[in-house]
Motif scaffolding. Structure first.
Motif, PDB file in Angstrom:
ATOM      1  N   VAL A  37      38.127  45.008  33.329  1.00  0.00           N
ATOM      2  CA  VAL A  37      38.300  44.303  34.609  1.00  0.00           C
ATOM      3  C   VAL A  37      37.616  45.071  35.729  1.00  0.00           C
ATOM      4  CG1 VAL A  37      39.982  43.571  36.339  1.00  0.00           C
ATOM      5  CG2 VAL A  37      40.414  43.115  33.917  1.00  0.00           C
ATOM      6  N   THR A  40      33.921  44.528  35.549  1.00  0.00           N
ATOM      7  CA  THR A  40      33.583  43.166  35.978  1.00  0.00           C
ATOM      8  C   THR A  40      33.582  43.048  37.497  1.00  0.00           C
ATOM      9  OG1 THR A  40      34.531  42.219  33.964  1.00  0.00           O
ATOM     10  CG2 THR A  40      34.288  40.751  35.846  1.00  0.00           C
ATOM     11  N   VAL A  41      34.627  43.577  38.131  1.00  0.00           N
ATOM     12  CA  VAL A  41      34.735  43.492  39.588  1.00  0.00           C
ATOM     13  C   VAL A  41      33.610  44.275  40.261  1.00  0.00           C
ATOM     14  CG1 VAL A  41      36.154  44.092  41.586  1.00  0.00           C
ATOM     15  CG2 VAL A  41      37.214  43.059  39.565  1.00  0.00           C
ATOM     16  N   ILE A  64      33.377  37.124  38.388  1.00  0.00           N
ATOM     17  CA  ILE A  64      34.708  37.743  38.362  1.00  0.00           C
ATOM     18  C   ILE A  64      35.740  36.781  37.800  1.00  0.00           C
ATOM     19  CG2 ILE A  64      36.554  38.691  39.806  1.00  0.00           C
ATOM     20  CD1 ILE A  64      34.354  39.794  41.656  1.00  0.00           C
ATOM     21  N   THR A  68      37.132  37.574  34.025  1.00  0.00           N
ATOM     22  CA  THR A  68      38.535  38.000  34.105  1.00  0.00           C
ATOM     23  C   THR A  68      39.437  37.035  33.352  1.00  0.00           C
ATOM     24  OG1 THR A  68      38.130  39.045  36.257  1.00  0.00           O
ATOM     25  CG2 THR A  68      40.415  38.615  35.672  1.00  0.00           C
ATOM     26  N   PHE A  72      41.705  38.180  30.215  1.00  0.00           N
ATOM     27  CA  PHE A  72      43.159  38.049  30.237  1.00  0.00           C
ATOM     28  C   PHE A  72      43.660  37.250  29.024  1.00  0.00           C
ATOM     29  CE2 PHE A  72      44.561  38.895  34.894  1.00  0.00           C
ATOM     30  CZ  PHE A  72      43.967  40.146  34.824  1.00  0.00           C
ATOM     31  N   VAL A  97      44.733  34.736  38.218  1.00  0.00           N
ATOM     32  CA  VAL A  97      43.291  34.775  38.487  1.00  0.00           C
ATOM     33  C   VAL A  97      42.895  33.778  39.572  1.00  0.00           C
ATOM     34  CG1 VAL A  97      41.001  34.517  37.469  1.00  0.00           C
ATOM     35  CG2 VAL A  97      42.846  35.573  36.150  1.00  0.00           C
ATOM     36  N   ILE A 350      45.229  40.651  40.320  1.00  0.00           N
ATOM     37  CA  ILE A 350      44.411  40.917  39.127  1.00  0.00           C
ATOM     38  C   ILE A 350      44.481  42.400  38.770  1.00  0.00           C
ATOM     39  CG2 ILE A 350      42.019  41.062  38.305  1.00  0.00           C
ATOM     40  CD1 ILE A 350      41.498  38.395  39.730  1.00  0.00           C
ATOM     41  N   SER A 354      46.304  43.807  35.304  1.00  0.00           N
ATOM     42  CA  SER A 354      45.433  44.513  34.350  1.00  0.00           C
ATOM     43  C   SER A 354      45.768  45.996  34.240  1.00  0.00           C
ATOM     44  CB  SER A 354      43.963  44.352  34.756  1.00  0.00           C
ATOM     45  OG  SER A 354      43.737  44.957  36.022  1.00  0.00           O
TER      46      SER A 354
END
Length: 488
Positions: A37, A40-41, A64, A68, A72, A97, A350, A354
């Protein structure tokens, strides 16, 4: 060449995100899901920051959201839902999300952006500006006071700083030209950067006066979200931001005004106001709706109608009276910004689900909490720290926001700091600028007037003035907060 550098920036940040996701350097403290995560962000953040070829915010938002969601669902057995509630996929995953898009903050933001559109479309914003300018004497001091009044008035009617900058900066460069001042001169910078600053700072003092209000309302964790309301925001933050605004104007007048007298008379402003003609029906209706909405925002605790409901009803009235027409629903505001805002508001939950927040929180809580027993020292130090982070956390300050949010609950539970008092440090940091790249609204203003208003040295000078004003405001705010009982 600039586009190439931006593309290289996107690629460099994307590679960093991929490395974090695959190499997992923060294990075992951070889970594999947390690493994925985070990577990704970071990759999406690179697209938001550099935006090569004017890439829309939707690009980073889509990455994102999409990745995400997939992560998840793939790791649903290891998700950490607050309160240990029974896991019900997919509703819970979508709720985390996509939760930013159902947040009340988004439904305050959307109508509020249309408020700004109405100010521009009807000409009401320009009318207010010239009405104030013709009222005060045509001197350097009179001009400063005029911009202050204009900034407060426009902030009361729309939280959109973009709209306010779009209204005042072109008027400011028009005054520069009427005075026959050289572009990017001391006088030009004084006129333009004062106008720009008054479009930015005053409205930060109430929830709907700038986009920082809905942003922080969306970011607040659920257990303290009720503390981020219009009444408390105004009670806690209006005075500090009034101090910031006044000190900014006073120091600009002392340090940045030209020595020679201004070469213009009030007659010019009176003539420009006269050219606007009598108020139109649309302007009159708009004033009634906007002022009525503001009164409803201020009295929310008395009547119990939430800010989002008031804002949406105002939008309904604008549509019903055809001030906003059907085609303008799609074109009147920047929906790319709305989508960007929706995922930005969803980032804190998020991170929580996570496991990123649980891992990162203890890394900063120890040193920060060690100073919390002394409120003045604490506020000065964390504000200075967030300002330093803003040299790399640009343009929207996500790291600054994330660090602030992590501090709110322990400071509230263990030390009695009201979350909005701590939020002052974030607000100072998000409005910070010393160089143009640190402040998107500086870049916007420069673009609107083709760089004619000020030089880089002027931005630095006014940035230093802002920093001085911000720290002076903290010296006033902390005793004030103690008196209110929002810091124990």
């Amino acid at each position: 060449m600039l586009s190439d550098r931006k593309m290289l920036g996107v690629l460099a940040v994307a590679v960093l995100g991929i490395l974090i996701a695959l190499a997992q350097p923060f294990a075992p403290g951070l889970s594999p899901l947390g690493h994925y995560v985070m990577g990704t962000v970071i990759a999406g953040l690179g697209m938001w920051i550099f935006r090569p070829g004017a890439l829309p915010f939707m690009s980073g938002t889509a990455i994102i959201l999409g990745i995400t969601l997939a992560l998840f669902f793939a790791f649903k057995a290891t998700l950490v839902f607050p309160g240990k509630v029974p896991f019900k996929a997919p509703p819970q995953i979508y709720g985390v999300v996509m939760g930013g898009f159902t947040s009340s903050a988004v439904w305050v933001l959307i109508p509020a952006l249309y408020f700004g559109f109405v100010l521009q479309k009807t000409g009401l914003g320009k009318r207010i500006a010239y009405l104030v300018l013709k009222t005060f004497p045509a001197t350097w001091l009179g001009l400063a006071i005029s911009w202050l009044v204009i900034g407060v008035a426009l902030s009361a009617l729309t939280p959109s700083i973009t709209v306010r900058v779009a209204i005042v900066v072109p008027i400011a460069i028009g005054i520069v030209e009427a005075c026959k001042l050289e572009y990017r001169s001391k006088g030009s910078a004084y006129i333009c950067l004062l106008a720009w600053g008054m479009a930015l700072f005053p409205g930060t003092g109430w929830l709907t006066g700038s986009l920082s209000g809905p942003i922080m309302q969306g970011f607040f964790p659920p257990e303290i979200k009720h503390l981020c309301n219009f009444d408390d925001w105004f009670k806690i933050l209006a005075l500090p931001w009034f101090v910031v605004t006044i000190v900014y104007v006073v120091l600009a007048y002392i340090l940045a005004r030209p020595k020679e007298a201004i070469a213009i008379s009030s007659d010019m402003f009176k003539e420009e106001y006269k050219k606007l003609g009598p108020m139109s029906k649309d302007e009159i209706i708009s004033v009634i709706i906007l002022v009525g909405s503001l009164l409803m925002f201020f009295t929310e605790k008395q009547h119990g109608i939430p800010t989002a409901a008031t804002a949406l009803f105002a939008l309904f009235l604008f549509v019903m009276f055809r001030i906003i027409t059907g085609p303008e629903i799609s074109s009147g505001i920047n929906w790319d910004v709305v989508c960007f805002f929706g995922i930005a508001v969803a980032l804190p939950p998020i991170f929580a689900v996570s496991g990123i927040s649980a891992w990162f929180g203890p890394l900063i809580k120890g040193p920060i909490m060690a100073m919390a027993g002394s409120p003045m020292l604490f506020m000065l130090v964390i504000t200075a720290g967030l300002l330093l982070i803003r040299f790399i956390d640009v343009p929207w300050g996500f790291t600054t926001a994330a660090l602030t949010i992590i501090m709110l609950i322990p400071l509230f539970n263990d030390f009695g700091y009201h979350p909005l008092a701590v939020t002052m440090a974030y607000l100072i940091a998000i409005n910070f600028f010393l160089l143009s790249y640190q402040q998107p609204f500086i870049l916007m203003g420069e673009g609107m007037i083709q760089g004619r208003g000020w030089a880089p040295a002027h931005v630095t000078l006014f940035g230093l003035i802002y920093i001085a004003a911000a720290f002076i405001s903290l010296l006033v705010a902390v005793p004030y907060w103690k008196m209110l009982g929002v810091i124990r």
